[in-house]
Design an enzyme around this catalytic site. Structure first.
Site, PDB file in Angstrom:
ATOM      1  N   TYR A  23       0.789  -1.226   0.000  1.00 56.07           N
ATOM      2  CA  TYR A  23       0.000   0.000   0.000  1.00 56.07           C
ATOM      3  C   TYR A  23       0.825   1.281   0.000  1.00 56.07           C
ATOM      4  CZ  TYR A  23      -3.684  -3.318   1.088  1.00 56.07           C
ATOM      5  OH  TYR A  23      -4.553  -4.382   1.039  1.00 56.07           O
ATOM      6  N   HIS A  98      -8.474   1.947  -6.007  1.00 60.69           N
ATOM      7  CA  HIS A  98      -7.818   0.937  -5.167  1.00 60.69           C
ATOM      8  C   HIS A  98      -6.313   1.119  -5.318  1.00 60.69           C
ATOM      9  CE1 HIS A  98     -11.387  -1.258  -4.059  1.00 60.69           C
ATOM     10  NE2 HIS A  98     -11.790  -1.121  -5.308  1.00 60.69           N
TER      11      HIS A  98
END
Length: 145
Positions: A23, A98
């Site tokens: 991430y 995302h």
């Protein structure tokens, strides 16, 4: 002035510390700062909301005090028909974001209850996906308001 809601679901408050190899290392606050600066450049008002609770996200969407949204529902993307229904019920365009590409991860992440109702989806571009979504809304939707 056009108002865009950035809606972020469960665990996105952990950006920067949660699996940074997936991430990234930017915190949610740093991502918000980049998006905020870009919104100012584009003449767009931006509002941020993050919750780890599905009902809180639905309540926020139902306030309908925004013209469009950038939605990163996190894990709720794969499970929440209720969030989908809330987004459908308010008739506001949104871009799905995302940080990773869910289609290249675990099999359960291949289910997506939002992509078919989103104006556009941006996946796998890390935190930069939020900036891309803002640009997308500014050029395709903002000009019509």
């Amino acid at each position: 002035m056009t108002r865009i809601l950035v809606l972020q679901g469960p665990n996105l408050n952990m950006l920067g510390t949660r699996e940074p190899e997936l991430y990234g290392s930017e915190t949610m606050q740093e991502v918000h700062a980049h998006v905020y600066r870009k919104a100012i450049e584009l003449g767009i008002e931006i509002v941020f909301f993050q919750s780890n609770h599905e009902g809180a996200l639905i309540d926020r969407v139902q306030e309908k005090d925004f013209d469009a949204a950038i939605v990163n529902a996190g894990g709720l993307t794969h499970t929440s028909i209720s969030l989908r229904d809330a987004l459908l019920s308010i008739a506001r365009p949104f871009v799905e974001v995302h940080l990773t590409d869910p289609s290249k991860r675990e099999p359960f992440r291949k289910v997506n209850y939002l992509s078919d109702i989103a104006l556009h989806s941006i996946v796998g571009h890390g935190a930069g996906g939020y900036l891309e979504a803002l640009d997308y809304l500014a050029t395709r939707v903002h000009s019509r308001w």
